[in-house]
Structures are given as C-alpha cells and as structure tokens.
Enzyme design. Structure first.
Site, PDB file in Angstrom:
ATOM      1  N   LYS A 100     -48.083  71.769   4.303  1.00 34.81           N
ATOM      2  CA  LYS A 100     -46.864  71.063   4.702  1.00 34.81           C
ATOM      3  C   LYS A 100     -47.242  69.791   5.438  1.00 34.81           C
ATOM      4  O   LYS A 100     -48.282  69.750   6.094  1.00 34.81           O
ATOM      5  CB  LYS A 100     -46.026  71.944   5.643  1.00 34.81           C
TER       6      LYS A 100
ATOM      7  N   GLY B  73     -27.632  72.465   0.254  1.00 32.03           N
ATOM      8  CA  GLY B  73     -26.324  73.073   0.513  1.00 32.03           C
ATOM      9  C   GLY B  73     -25.243  72.586  -0.441  1.00 32.03           C
ATOM     10  O   GLY B  73     -24.440  73.386  -0.947  1.00 32.03           O
TER      11      GLY B  73
ATOM     12  N   ASP C  51     -39.116  67.294   1.387  1.00 31.34           N
ATOM     13  CA  ASP C  51     -38.634  68.340   2.303  1.00 31.34           C
ATOM     14  C   ASP C  51     -37.501  67.687   3.096  1.00 31.34           C
ATOM     15  O   ASP C  51     -36.863  66.759   2.577  1.00 31.34           O
ATOM     16  CB  ASP C  51     -39.792  68.829   3.189  1.00 31.34           C
TER      17      ASP C  51
ATOM     18  N   GLY D   9     -26.488  69.201   2.974  1.00 28.74           N
ATOM     19  CA  GLY D   9     -27.397  68.188   2.446  1.00 28.74           C
ATOM     20  C   GLY D   9     -27.662  68.485   0.976  1.00 28.74           C
ATOM     21  O   GLY D   9     -26.809  69.065   0.293  1.00 28.74           O
TER      22      GLY D   9
END
Ligand code: GLU
Length: 436
Positions: free
Chosen positions: A128, A244, A168, A241
């Site tokens: 990440k 969602g 991300d 966002g």
C-alpha cells in the site's frame, strides 16, 4: 402518501445540517492484524515462524516529496510505500492521498492487501502507498506534480513483476496515468502493467472503474441468500464516493431498495427507495447528498441507525466503533471500505447476531479486476466488459463459497474464516519457497 410515510420508522424527522466527521482518531491499527493472526492460530494453528513473518512488513519506504506550488513556494509532502508480503506473487495495492495517512496506517493497509489477495486466491502479494495531503487543496497542476514526484520517489520499488500500485482513497485513473507516464519516462519503455486502474485509452481494463462495488454486490447477493433476504431488501450506504455510489446503482438494478445514503456532510433518506441517479447528480452539483429533494427530511449525522436490512460502510476506516455499534439495526453488514469496523465494534455486532462480510472479501472486486488488468497488459490483448464481468462474478461468488465453507468447518464468523483461508494460502507459499 401520508399512510406509507407513517409506517416509515424515521418519519417524522426533519432537515439535515449536522455533520459528524469520520472517526479518524488514532488507533493502533496494526494491532488488529496481530489480533487476527492470534485468532487464526487459536482456531486453525499457525507456526511461530509464519506468525513472526506475518507480523512485520518486508519493506516500508518513507519519502519526502518537494512540490513547487502555484504561488511560487515549495511544499514538502510525506509519502510511504509499504510492501508487506510477496510470497504469492508481486506486491499489489493502492495509493491513497489523504491528510490522515500515517506510517502505521499504510503498513496495516499493506497487510490487509496481502490477506485480501490471498482470500480471493489471486497470485499476488500485498502492499500500500500513501501521501499525507488533502488533494482538494491542490490545483490540477500541483496534483500532477505531486503524483509524478511520488512516482519518481518510489520507482525503484515498483514494476509489473515487483509491485503494482492502483487507486485508493482520493486517487483516480488520471493520477494513475501520470504515475505510469513518469515511470515509463524513467525506464524508457512502455510498461502499462506497472500500475492498474488506468484510463481505458492507455491499458486500463473494462469495468475497473466500478469493480470494487460490482464485486461487493456479488458477495452481498450470496450473503443475503444465506440469511434469507430477498431482492427488495432495504440498504443503507455510508459513503457516497466511487465505491458507494456505484454500489447504490448496481444494487438498485439488482432489485435492492436503497433507502439511506450518507456522506461526510449529511444523509439522504427515503423509505420508499431513493432515486440513486438523481442523488448522484445532486452530489455532483452540490458536493454532498445533504438536502436532496428526493429524500425525506432527516436529522442525524449518518445512516447507521436506519432500520434497513443491509448496511454498507463505504467510507474510511474506523467509522463503526463501540460508541455507535449498538445503534446498528441491519442484519447484514458488507464492508466495502477497508477496516470500517473496529475490533471492539466487531465483537458487539457479532454478539448481536449480525452477519459481517469482511473487507478482505467484500471489496476484493477492485483488486480482482486490477489483476485482470495486469493480465491484459502482459498479453497486450484486451477483454470486453462482458468478459471481465463474467470472470469477476465467477471469482467473487466462488471466493464467498470457499470462505463460507471454512466458516462452517471452524464454526466461526466470516472474517475469521477469510483470515484462516488467506493465512493458510500465504503460509503454504512461504513454506514452498523455503522461507519457513
Ligand atoms: N485500493 C483498492 C483496495 O484496497 C484496490 C487495490 C488494487 O487494485 O491494487 O483493494
């Protein structure tokens, strides 16, 4: 009209203005990974060498990135890339741009990626990246400069066969394109497989833009069947966002009823079902779902307390805590965000008999299509949207069934089952490589 409104349990509430920020207070996030491993060890066994290896990332790079700002000043941004484990394949994981990014958070998220790719059986490891920045405060030129500088700073650590970043929180295809372009300039050749989530014009995959939500919808559908929920079941979504809002659209098309949606500034509620497309347009115009005319009047800060069958946290980590877990009424919770439920809240919800589809399964559709993008880049041959979706559906539904079988075998919850399966796969790879 009034008749049905009276039967609606949030009637009569009135206008929303109050805003409760997401819970970003510091929690030792990495402790969660250790707790998970302890639980895996207790139920399924885990040898000490494997435990030790999975308790630390293989590598974490911290960088300080200078960016010339539009006003002529220079600002230094802190960034990270954490590579957790690559026993099963190249490191894989997104890059987030957020003011709350920390070393601890990136490290934890890199571990989550490792368990996520293993839980859905992708031949990848986990990593990440993150930059401490509020991208909303940057101009387009500053954002591009920061993205390119970050790519320069981490370029030695990444590559199609080494570590492959992706979008991300608050990063998108445009940023991926800048980073790929910068990387290709450094290595002097085309390398579309260095990053995923790219625009279609430069090697992105069909369906990648909504794959996290689509994958989540497939597993939600499987979970709903297990507890006897039918199409028409009501859904609340926290966070509107990319993930969602796509989730709302997809579930509505599948026949579910989206009755509550919240973002960091407010909530829209309609117990007859919200018009999702209208809500997306409202959010585009106003920046929030707040004050949506197609919703009922509503006081409150988020949608956790709504009386829906299903709740989908789709914002940031730690939004469901021991302070608000008690008010959740939904029977099924599908974690579209990474780590939205704290361990204490998890305990409370499980005790109340809720079914929780864990993040490492529920939001794995994003990285699954990222993997498909890597495969297409390697071949230089691209699949249709239909082909990608068929592969995604097969992969996600099968993963749900495999994790369900582990849940039954160990008589445990879905999260623990997903970690048991993922850990077994990672440990097998580490053993076969002779690491342990
Ligand atoms: N950021 C997404 C995740 O947390 C996608 C990662 C990827 O595609 O590599 O799963």
């Amino acid at each position: 009209m009034i008749g049905w409104l009276r039967t609606c349990n949030y009637w009569p509430k009135c206008a929303t203005e109050k805003v409760k920020p997401l819970n970003t207070k510091h929690v030792d996030q990495f402790k969660r990974i250790i707790q998970r491993l302890e639980k895996v060890k207790e139920l399924a066994g885990l040898d000490d060498k494997a435990f030790a290896l999975l308790s630390e990332p293989q590598k974490v790079l911290e960088v300080n990135i200078p960016v010339k700002m539009d006003d002529g000043t220079m600002k230094i941004f802190k960034g990270y890339r954490a590579q957790f484990n690559d026993a099963r394949g190249p490191f894989k994981g997104g890059i987030r741009f957020h003011p709350a990014v920390t070393y601890d958070e990136v490290k934890t998220l890199s571990a989550w990626m490792t368990f996520k790719t293993a839980a859905v059986n992708l031949p990848l490891g986990g990593s990440k990246g993150g930059v401490v920045v509020d991208p909303k405060e940057l101009s387009d030129r500053e954002l591009e400069a920061l993205s390119r500088r970050y790519a320069q700073a981490i370029h030695k650590l990444i590559g199609p066969e080494v570590d492959v970043p992706a979008p991300d929180v608050a990063t998108d295809p445009r940023i991926m394109a800048w980073m790929m372009d910068e990387y290709e300039k450094i290595v002097g050749r085309h390398q579309p497989g260095v990053i995923t989530g790219k625009p279609l014009s430069i090697g992105g995959s069909a369906a990648r833009s909504y794959s996290t939500a689509q994958g989540g919808a497939f597993v939600l559908d499987e979970a709903a069947k297990k507890i006897g929920l039918h199409k028409g079941a009501t859904v609340a979504i926290e966070g509107f966002g990319n993930a969602g809002s796509h989730m709302a659209l997809i579930l509505q098309k599948m026949g579910y009823k989206i009755t509550a949606v919240s973002d960091s500034r407010g909530t829209a509620v309609n117990c007859m079902g919200l018009d999702v497309q209208g809500l997306i347009e409202h959010k585009e115009q106003t920046g929030s779902v707040r004050n949506y005319v197609g919703g009922e009047k509503f006081v409150g800060s988020h949608c956790f307390e709504q009386d829906t069958d299903i709740l989908i946290p789709a914002a940031l980590e730690n939004s469901i805590t021991q302070e608000n877990a008690e008010i959740i009424k939904a029977k099924l919770i599908v974690e579209l965000a990474n780590g939205p439920i704290t361990p204490e809240a998890d305990e409370i919800l499980l005790q109340k008999g809720k079914m929780i589809v864990p993040d490492i399964l529920a939001n794995a559709g994003g990285v699954m299509v990222s993997y498909f993008e890597q495969v297409q880049n390697a071949y230089g041959y691209y699949w249709t949207e239909h082909e990608v979706l068929a592969k995604l559906e097969g992969g996600m539904r099968k993963s749900f069934e495999e994790i369900w079988a582990v849940k039954e075998k160990y008589q445990t919850d879905l999260r623990t089952a997903a970690y048991i399966l993922a850990t077994e796969r990672i440990v097998q790879a580490m053993r076969d490589r002779g690491w342990i």
